[in-house]
Scaffold this motif. Structure first.
Motif, PDB file in Angstrom:
ATOM      1  N   VAL A  11     -11.369  47.556 105.291  1.00 17.59           N
ATOM      2  CA  VAL A  11     -10.972  46.718 104.601  1.00 17.59           C
ATOM      3  C   VAL A  11     -10.300  47.129 102.181  1.00 17.59           C
ATOM      4  O   VAL A  11      -9.475  46.533 102.861  1.00 17.59           O
ATOM      5  N   GLY A  12     -11.485  48.338 102.561  1.00 13.55           N
ATOM      6  CA  GLY A  12     -10.790  49.213 101.195  1.00 13.55           C
ATOM      7  C   GLY A  12      -9.305  49.479 101.499  1.00 13.55           C
ATOM      8  O   GLY A  12      -8.866  49.656  99.887  1.00 13.55           O
ATOM      9  N   GLN A  13      -9.277  50.436 102.506  1.00 13.15           N
ATOM     10  CA  GLN A  13      -8.071  51.011 103.064  1.00 13.15           C
ATOM     11  C   GLN A  13      -7.210  49.974 102.928  1.00 13.15           C
ATOM     12  O   GLN A  13      -6.013  50.040 102.261  1.00 13.15           O
ATOM     13  N   PHE A  14      -6.788  48.292 103.586  1.00 15.33           N
ATOM     14  CA  PHE A  14      -5.750  47.707 103.757  1.00 15.33           C
ATOM     15  C   PHE A  14      -5.596  47.574 102.164  1.00 15.33           C
ATOM     16  O   PHE A  14      -4.032  46.862 102.065  1.00 15.33           O
ATOM     17  N   LEU A  73     -16.320  42.448  85.954  1.00 12.58           N
ATOM     18  CA  LEU A  73     -15.372  43.456  87.266  1.00 12.58           C
ATOM     19  C   LEU A  73     -14.442  42.796  87.466  1.00 12.58           C
ATOM     20  O   LEU A  73     -13.739  42.858  88.984  1.00 12.58           O
ATOM     21  N   GLY A  74     -14.065  41.459  87.629  1.00 14.20           N
ATOM     22  CA  GLY A  74     -12.782  40.899  87.857  1.00 14.20           C
ATOM     23  C   GLY A  74     -13.204  40.141  89.005  1.00 14.20           C
ATOM     24  O   GLY A  74     -11.465  39.797  89.925  1.00 14.20           O
ATOM     25  N   VAL A  75     -14.123  39.896  89.290  1.00 19.08           N
ATOM     26  CA  VAL A  75     -14.500  38.914  90.666  1.00 19.08           C
ATOM     27  C   VAL A  75     -14.537  37.673  90.666  1.00 19.08           C
ATOM     28  O   VAL A  75     -15.740  37.623  90.028  1.00 19.08           O
ATOM     29  N   VAL A  76     -13.645  37.239  91.179  1.00 18.77           N
ATOM     30  CA  VAL A  76     -14.146  35.741  91.109  1.00 18.77           C
ATOM     31  C   VAL A  76     -15.389  35.280  92.325  1.00 18.77           C
ATOM     32  O   VAL A  76     -15.524  36.125  94.022  1.00 18.77           O
ATOM     33  N   LEU A  77     -16.622  34.580  92.052  1.00 18.15           N
ATOM     34  CA  LEU A  77     -17.553  34.418  92.831  1.00 18.15           C
ATOM     35  C   LEU A  77     -16.960  32.575  93.599  1.00 18.15           C
ATOM     36  O   LEU A  77     -17.270  31.845  92.220  1.00 18.15           O
ATOM     37  N   ASP A  78     -17.072  32.541  94.203  1.00 15.58           N
ATOM     38  CA  ASP A  78     -16.566  31.013  94.834  1.00 15.58           C
ATOM     39  C   ASP A  78     -17.989  30.561  95.878  1.00 15.58           C
ATOM     40  O   ASP A  78     -18.434  31.041  96.204  1.00 15.58           O
ATOM     41  N   ALA A 138     -15.773  44.632  94.708  1.00 17.63           N
ATOM     42  CA  ALA A 138     -15.085  45.311  93.631  1.00 17.63           C
ATOM     43  C   ALA A 138     -14.177  46.973  93.866  1.00 17.63           C
ATOM     44  O   ALA A 138     -13.780  46.733  93.700  1.00 17.63           O
ATOM     45  N   GLU A 139     -15.397  47.452  94.135  1.00 20.12           N
ATOM     46  CA  GLU A 139     -15.255  48.959  94.904  1.00 20.12           C
ATOM     47  C   GLU A 139     -14.607  48.923  96.212  1.00 20.12           C
ATOM     48  O   GLU A 139     -13.668  49.901  96.464  1.00 20.12           O
ATOM     49  N   MET A 140     -14.479  47.959  96.768  1.00 20.19           N
ATOM     50  CA  MET A 140     -13.233  47.973  97.670  1.00 20.19           C
ATOM     51  C   MET A 140     -11.802  47.050  97.236  1.00 20.19           C
ATOM     52  O   MET A 140     -11.363  47.462  98.083  1.00 20.19           O
ATOM     53  N   GLY A 141     -11.869  46.778  95.607  1.00 19.72           N
ATOM     54  CA  GLY A 141     -10.723  46.327  95.559  1.00 19.72           C
ATOM     55  C   GLY A 141     -10.511  44.651  96.279  1.00 19.72           C
ATOM     56  O   GLY A 141      -9.029  44.098  95.912  1.00 19.72           O
ATOM     57  N   VAL A 142     -11.207  44.003  96.075  1.00 14.82           N
ATOM     58  CA  VAL A 142     -11.373  42.992  95.990  1.00 14.82           C
ATOM     59  C   VAL A 142     -11.746  41.933  95.361  1.00 14.82           C
ATOM     60  O   VAL A 142     -13.087  42.477  95.102  1.00 14.82           O
ATOM     61  N   HIS A 143     -10.875  41.473  95.105  1.00 15.76           N
ATOM     62  CA  HIS A 143     -10.912  40.207  93.219  1.00 15.76           C
ATOM     63  C   HIS A 143     -11.723  38.500  94.607  1.00 15.76           C
ATOM     64  O   HIS A 143     -11.753  38.308  93.198  1.00 15.76           O
ATOM     65  N   GLU A 144     -12.497  38.955  95.206  1.00 13.54           N
ATOM     66  CA  GLU A 144     -12.209  36.681  96.178  1.00 13.54           C
ATOM     67  C   GLU A 144     -13.656  37.439  96.705  1.00 13.54           C
ATOM     68  O   GLU A 144     -13.504  38.081  97.393  1.00 13.54           O
ATOM     69  N   VAL A 145     -14.836  36.583  96.169  1.00  9.32           N
ATOM     70  CA  VAL A 145     -16.015  36.402  97.026  1.00  9.32           C
ATOM     71  C   VAL A 145     -16.550  34.708  97.212  1.00  9.32           C
ATOM     72  O   VAL A 145     -16.321  34.525  96.554  1.00  9.32           O
TER      73      VAL A 145
END
Length: 351
Positions: A159-162, A248-253, A198-205
């Motif tokens: 997923v990080g590579q994607f 880290l720029g990750v939105v938690l919802d 954040a390490e994977m580059g995903v910005h929404e949790v």
């Protein structure tokens, strides 16, 4: 509400639709949930298909898929998942392209185990709008306990590579998010989960509320649930995760696009089902064409026969939508004695 507003914030649509709800609905659904398969390559401790046979294993046929979709000309949103893993379906890219040619907003949840690099470009080329990855743990050991198989490192890597590949070719869609089911075993990992995203580059949790029936199975039991039982430690984990996400720029919802802490509390209304609009706004079909009230129902009560509302292989969607079973279901939902799948439910669910 306009179609564009529906796509940007579907929760607002579901809250606003059916102000004058009755047993009969004069408007066809705006959203379809299509279980493109009921097969899965994991043995999750929170999923009913791990513990019982719901329907015979199958992928939704192309003929059934198009038969359903083509009967709803104004559908704005299609969710391509149910109790199985959508990426097992060979025709999935074709299905997405078919929907996107009509301008429909398309998404699905995946367990992320099949995100091989050779599939990256094909997935992007379909025009898929959202890819929701249900990871459910921040470390390998916890993942194995919840998911039943040791795929954690592979999913994090792929997923990080994607996401990195998307950035490299400047692909805007699909929007990728990570999902964690709120269990007592994993909620303390939420801050680490946000860091991992954040390490994977995903910005929404998203924090997903656990769903289970009265008997429960595996980890899907009351003693593992945080709903109505959130303690100071869990609230602290949510606040820590929120602060880390802000840095880290990750939105938690959370479920239903609401605030995480609120998602784990009972609504003030003593009839939590009373706010639901789903039987007036969406239809859910299993891989075999069985119409169910929503995606939550398979987790909240056992035995599809108790809440099957129709069969898309035997009747038109219009016939099902206002058939006796659907009308009776809606009438019960509007009463003090709701259908069994709805008794502990409400509006705050993932859309």
């Amino acid at each position: 509400m306009s179609i564009s507003a529906t796509l940007k914030d579907p929760r607002r649509y579901f809250e606003g639709i059916g102000a004058q709800r009755s047993a009969r609905s004069e408007v066809l659904p705006i959203c379809l949930y299509l279980e493109v398969t009921n097969r899965c390559n994991l043995l999750c401790e929170t999923c009913p298909r791990t513990f019982e046979t719901l329907e015979p294993p199958a992928d939704m046929s192309w003929e059934l898929f198009t038969r359903i979709v083509d009967q709803v000309p104004n559908v704005a949103r299609v969710v391509l998942h149910g109790v199985g893993e959508p990426m097992l379906v060979k025709s999935l890219p074709r299905m997405i392209r078919y929907l996107k040619r009509r301008g429909i907003y398309v998404l699905f949840n995946t367990n992320g185990t099949l995100m091989q690099p050779k599939r990256f470009q094909e997935l992007i080329d379909t025009g898929l709008d959202e890819l929701r990855v249900s990871l459910d743990a921040a470390d390998r050991a916890s993942y194995l306990r919840v998911r039943g198989k040791d795929f954690f490192d592979r999913i994090v890597r792929d997923v990080g590579q994607f996401v990195a590949y998307q950035r490299r070719i400047e692909a805007v869609v699909p929007k990728v998010s990570l999902w964690l089911t709120g269990l007592k075993e994993t909620i303390e990992q939420l801050p680490a989960f946000v860091r991992l995203a954040a390490e994977m580059g995903v910005h929404e949790v998203h924090l997903q509320r656990l769903v289970f029936d009265e008997v429960g199975y595996g980890l899907a039991r009351a003693d593992h649930s945080l709903f109505e039982n959130t303690q100071a430690e869990e609230r602290a984990a949510i606040e820590a995760a929120r602060a880390i996400g802000a840095d880290l720029g990750v939105v938690l919802d959370a479920s239903g696009a609401t605030e995480p802490g609120l998602s784990l509390k009972r609504q003030a209304d003593e009839q939590p089902w009373a706010t639901c609009r789903r039987p007036w706004s969406l239809m859910y079909f299993t891989a075999h064409g069985r119409a169910l009230p929503c995606c939550i129902a398979p987790f909240s009560v056992r035995g599809y026969s108790h809440y099957t509302l129709g069969d898309a292989t035997q009747a038109s969607l219009r016939e099902i939508w206002n058939g006796t079973a659907y009308r009776d279901f809606r009438a019960a939902l509007l009463s003090d004695a709701p259908p069994a799948p709805c008794r502990n439910c409400g509006l705050r669910w993932s859309l």
